[in-house]
Every structure is written in C-alpha cells, then in structure tokens.
Write an enzyme that holds these catalytic residues in place. Sequence first.
Site, PDB file in Angstrom:
ATOM      1  CE  LYS A 186      -1.929   2.735   3.014  1.00  0.00           C
ATOM      2  NZ  LYS A 186      -2.319   3.955   2.217  1.00  0.00           N
ATOM      3  CB  CYS A 219      13.247   9.991   7.731  1.00  0.00           C
ATOM      4  SG  CYS A 219      13.898   8.917   6.426  1.00  0.00           S
ATOM      5  CD  GLU A 234       9.419  13.493  11.683  1.00  0.00           C
ATOM      6  OE1 GLU A 234       8.165  12.733  11.867  1.00  0.00           O
ATOM      7  OE2 GLU A 234      10.045  12.744  11.069  1.00  0.00           O
TER       8      GLU A 234
HETATM    9  P1  NAD Z   1       2.272   8.056   8.160  1.00  0.00           P
HETATM   10  O1  NAD Z   1       2.270   7.383   9.404  1.00  0.00           O
HETATM   11  O2  NAD Z   1       0.857   9.277   8.125  1.00  0.00           O
HETATM   12  O3  NAD Z   1       1.684   7.165   6.796  1.00  0.00           O
HETATM   13  C1  NAD Z   1       2.613   6.252   6.289  1.00  0.00           C
HETATM   14  C2  NAD Z   1       1.827   5.205   5.544  1.00  0.00           C
HETATM   15  O4  NAD Z   1       0.968   4.382   6.480  1.00  0.00           O
HETATM   16  C3  NAD Z   1       0.544   5.460   4.598  1.00  0.00           C
HETATM   17  O5  NAD Z   1       0.543   5.044   3.452  1.00  0.00           O
HETATM   18  C4  NAD Z   1      -0.546   5.428   5.454  1.00  0.00           C
HETATM   19  O6  NAD Z   1      -1.800   5.489   4.523  1.00  0.00           O
HETATM   20  C5  NAD Z   1      -0.479   4.297   6.123  1.00  0.00           C
HETATM   21  N1  NAD Z   1      -1.176   4.199   7.574  1.00  0.00           N
HETATM   22  C6  NAD Z   1      -1.745   5.136   8.131  1.00  0.00           C
HETATM   23  N2  NAD Z   1      -2.594   5.047   9.070  1.00  0.00           N
HETATM   24  C7  NAD Z   1      -2.724   3.555   9.202  1.00  0.00           C
HETATM   25  C8  NAD Z   1      -3.049   2.628  10.060  1.00  0.00           C
HETATM   26  N3  NAD Z   1      -3.709   2.858  11.091  1.00  0.00           N
HETATM   27  N4  NAD Z   1      -2.646   1.366   9.957  1.00  0.00           N
HETATM   28  C9  NAD Z   1      -1.649   0.894   8.683  1.00  0.00           C
HETATM   29  N5  NAD Z   1      -1.176   1.866   7.922  1.00  0.00           N
HETATM   30  C10 NAD Z   1      -1.453   3.338   8.077  1.00  0.00           C
HETATM   31  O7  NAD Z   1       3.192   8.791   7.627  1.00  0.00           O
HETATM   32  P2  NAD Z   1       3.444  10.100   6.274  1.00  0.00           P
HETATM   33  O8  NAD Z   1       3.013  11.248   6.943  1.00  0.00           O
HETATM   34  O9  NAD Z   1       2.912   9.343   5.155  1.00  0.00           O
HETATM   35  O10 NAD Z   1       4.960  10.098   6.299  1.00  0.00           O
HETATM   36  C11 NAD Z   1       5.911  10.754   6.993  1.00  0.00           C
HETATM   37  C12 NAD Z   1       6.542  10.129   8.241  1.00  0.00           C
HETATM   38  O11 NAD Z   1       7.304   9.244   7.802  1.00  0.00           O
HETATM   39  C13 NAD Z   1       7.516  10.904   8.923  1.00  0.00           C
HETATM   40  O12 NAD Z   1       7.172  10.699  10.408  1.00  0.00           O
HETATM   41  C14 NAD Z   1       8.891  10.531   8.512  1.00  0.00           C
HETATM   42  O13 NAD Z   1       9.984  10.640   9.479  1.00  0.00           O
HETATM   43  C15 NAD Z   1       8.447   9.178   8.334  1.00  0.00           C
HETATM   44  N6  NAD Z   1       9.716   8.607   7.378  1.00  0.00           N
HETATM   45  C16 NAD Z   1      10.547   7.476   8.108  1.00  0.00           C
HETATM   46  C17 NAD Z   1      11.431   7.193   7.200  1.00  0.00           C
HETATM   47  C18 NAD Z   1      12.565   6.103   7.743  1.00  0.00           C
HETATM   48  O14 NAD Z   1      13.166   5.389   6.936  1.00  0.00           O
HETATM   49  N7  NAD Z   1      12.643   6.137   9.161  1.00  0.00           N
HETATM   50  C19 NAD Z   1      11.636   7.366   5.949  1.00  0.00           C
HETATM   51  C20 NAD Z   1      10.548   8.263   5.290  1.00  0.00           C
HETATM   52  C21 NAD Z   1       9.569   8.691   6.246  1.00  0.00           C
END
Ligand code: NAD
Length: 485
Positions: A178, A287, A389
Amino acid sequence: MSQEMDTYIKNYVNGELIEPASGNYLDNFEPATGKVYSHLPDSDEKDVEAAVQAAEKAFETWSMTSAADRSKILNKIADLIENNLDDLALAESIDNGKPVKLAKKVDIPRAVSNFRFFATAILHFASETHEMDNFALNFTLRQPIGIVGCISPWNLPLYLFTWKIAPALAAGNCVIAKPSEITPMTAYMLSEICMKAGLPNGVLNIVHGLGPKVGSAITKHEKIRAISFTGGTKTGREISSVAAPMFKKLSLELGGKNPNIIFADCNFDEMLKTTLNSSFSNQGEICLCGPRIFIEKPIYDAFVDKFVKMTKGLIVGDPMEERTKLGAIVSREHQKKILYYVSLAKEEGGEILCGGNISQLNGRCKDGWFVEPTVIQGLPYDCRTNQEEIFGPVVTIMPFEAEEEVIKYANSTEYGLSATVWTDNLQRAHRVARRLQCGIVWINSWLVRDLRTPFGGVKNSGVGREGGWEVLKFFTESKNVTIKL
Ligand code: NAD
C-alpha cells in the site's frame, strides 16, 4: 505511460488493474497547484482479501521459482523503470510537489537501484551450517515467509515503496503493498511495469487507499505474516499494537529529529554546502534531514552569517522549473503543521533569521502549498520545537561549547534515526559516533548510501533494519535442520 490518459488509478490485484470493490474513489491533489488532478481507489478490507487470495495462490509457484529466475524478472522491472525514468520523475514531481530535477536525479534512479540490488543480492544470499564433530550436522534453511505487507509514506514515494517490495519479492514472498494515499501515482505506474516485465499474477498486489482502511486491513489480516512499514511514529505504534499480539514479524522505520553536529575544526565550505542540502532537500521532507544544527561556539557567528545568506538564496518555485530548489509541500494539512511549528518556535522565544512564512507564487502555482526555507535561533535544546518532528524546511541552530554537552543535546529526543558529525579530528569522530543514540551516523557527509549497510533507527525511530542481508533475513524465516551422522 497511462497517467496522462487515465486519471483514475486502479488497484493491481492478481496481475490485473481493477476497480476497488466499493467503486469509490478519492481525490488526488497536485501540491504545486492545489488542484485535484487524478483519483485513487478508496479500497477497503474486501480489496485486501482479494489481494491475499491472489497472493496465496501465487506463493505456491513463486516460492518454488529459482532465485535466478526471480532475479531475471526483478532486473527486467529495473530496466523498465529506467527506460521510463523521465515519465516517472515527472509523475513523482506532480504527485508530491518535489522538484522534477530531484526526482530525476534521486527518486527514480534509486527505485532502479533497489530492484537491481536485490535482484543480484538474492543470488549471493547464503545460509549457515554448524557441524558437531562427528556426531551431527546442522544446516539452516532461509525460506520465504509467505504473504507479507509493505506500507510506505509520501515523502520518497517510489524510492521507499520499492525499497521494501524488491527484497520481499527477491526472497520469494508474495506482497500486498500500500503506497501513501497522498502520492499513489508512481506505484500505479509500477503495476503497469510489473505486468510488462512478466511478473506472475498475484506475486505483487498493490491496494490503494486510506491508512485506517487499507493499511489496517493489511496489518490485521491473519494470513499476512510480516509487516514492513515506513511512516510516522504514531502510526507505527498503532500497527505494532495490532500486529505484535498476532506475533507477526515487524520492521518499523519511523520518524526522526536528527542532529547535525558541527565542530569548529571541520572543512567549513564543504560543511556549509552539505548542511544546506541536509536542511532543505525535498523541502526538508526526508526522514534523514538534520533539522537540529549544533555549532561549536568559535564558528557560530560565521556559520549564521553564511548559512542565512545561502538559505535566502534558495529558490522556492514551480517544481517543473530547472532552477527550483524547493518545490511544494505535499499537502495543505502538512503546510499548516509546518507553519504551526514556526509559530510555536516564536512562542518559545525563537528568533526567525529567515523564512517563516508561506511562499506565495504566481501563475500556475498561485494556489499551491509552498513554505519559505526557515532558520531559527535562540531556542533551548529541550523545547518542543527542538524535540518534535516538523518534517519541513525548518531548522534550528544552537551554539555549544563542549563535546560532552552536545552529545547530551543530540541524544535528548525520543527519536534516534540518524546523525551527522563535522570534524577533522579523527579521534573525536570515532568517539562521538559511538556515543550517539541512533542507527546511522554520517561523518563529514550526509545521505551517502551504500545499499549493503543496515538502515534504521533506535528509540522511537523504529524497530529492525532494512538494507543488505538484514532485510533479506527479515523477509525470510530460518529453519534449522539437524542430521545425525
Ligand atoms: P504516516 O504514518 O501518516 O503514513 C505512512 C503510511 O501508513 C501511509 O501509507 C498511510 O496510509 C499508512 N497508514 C496510516 N494509518 C495507518 C494505520 N492505522 N494502519 C496501517 N497503515 C496506516 O506517515 P506519512 O505522513 O506518510 O510520512 C511521514 C512520516 O514518515 C514522518 O514521520 C517521517 O519521519 C517518516 N519516515 C520515516 C522514514 C524512515 O526510514 N525511518 C522514511 C521516510 C519517512
């Protein structure tokens, strides 16, 4: 490719592009214009169920397919991504708001490398034997898990999506994936590429839609035995609360608030150039960006002077234009969040040295979501602005006097993803690297990536490691077989 002709993205299930079971679609926005430009399936657990059934069937043959044959198909996918680099980069830029130049240089080439790397890594992946003198021989099989779930965020859409899918497929699993609902387009284009590359039906299934609907249906499906997730810490915690009691394997790559530690003895010009990138690349929406900049006192004033001048020179503009350094922020909500943190920084006593506002563009981008690159000083290391963050083009700068002091500041947040250290003192570089609480340290550099190395964070930045053998171990189960001699 089809994103220009067909603005209705489809799910990719059992080798076909299909409508969501509900028949409903969500709006997909172009951040640079603020307008809806396509639609994505509003899928639910029915679509996930259909994907699981397809994957279950496909696993019977995919898990028996030789590594060499899997490798050929993954390499074909890499070739097709490379052949369509310009189209994919354009789509990524429209969908996410990032400069098209960046997508061409970083995002799409990395998606190619992800497939190439794991297509070949799987040919060299080996397991162990443990011989017990003349008594018995143990050998360990590394077998695919079965059906695995891959859930990814919006900041590096195809880059991070393929970073999970490629090793999962290489190891012989079938995948339910997804992408973020905020940036679904290149994942859709990838499904067309997989069809052309001859990936057997059901081996990869891409279900589009909302996190709480599709993501949670993936997380709680009993036949999906591992979840690889990249996204926010809060979402990671939710996923964990469902998946851990079901004893699923979990790999969680979460948020960060990385320190950039600058000692006076560093190569100043090199540090400045790289710090500008580690602060504002991809609008600060990486990130691994380093939004907390700690500077040793003797060079603090010189740093502020030069860094602020250089930041003011960065062009915020139409992502399509070659000269643009910062494109649009991914969504209106995220733009609001970033601006909220700027106002919080002011409340907490911060001084805005440059930026701090919406960047108002004209013409095509007049309704787009832009934010000026922002530099703030005068905040204590432990205030909310410096602990939470933001994930945007906002950095804080803070002076320090001693090594011990800056290590304390650096380690003070709930996060522990990466850190950057600038110094020409070799002993200090080693000393500080060892004491930083994080999974990745760059000395005199930033975002230098070797795909063989372990990638991931500690504390609230995640659990487990991606990359190299680590991720191939994650996506396989080890089974030890003992033969009595
Ligand atoms: P998010 O957690 O809102 O969403 C990430 C994914 O999870 C999306 O596909 C979303 O639809 C899905 N999701 C949301 N709620 C869910 C649930 N209850 N169950 C399962 N899936 C669910 O994050 P975002 O806003 O898309 O991305 C930004 C965040 O990602 C920042 O905190 C960033 O630091 C982090 N990030 C981390 C890394 C890493 O490698 N550590 C890399 C990139 C981004």
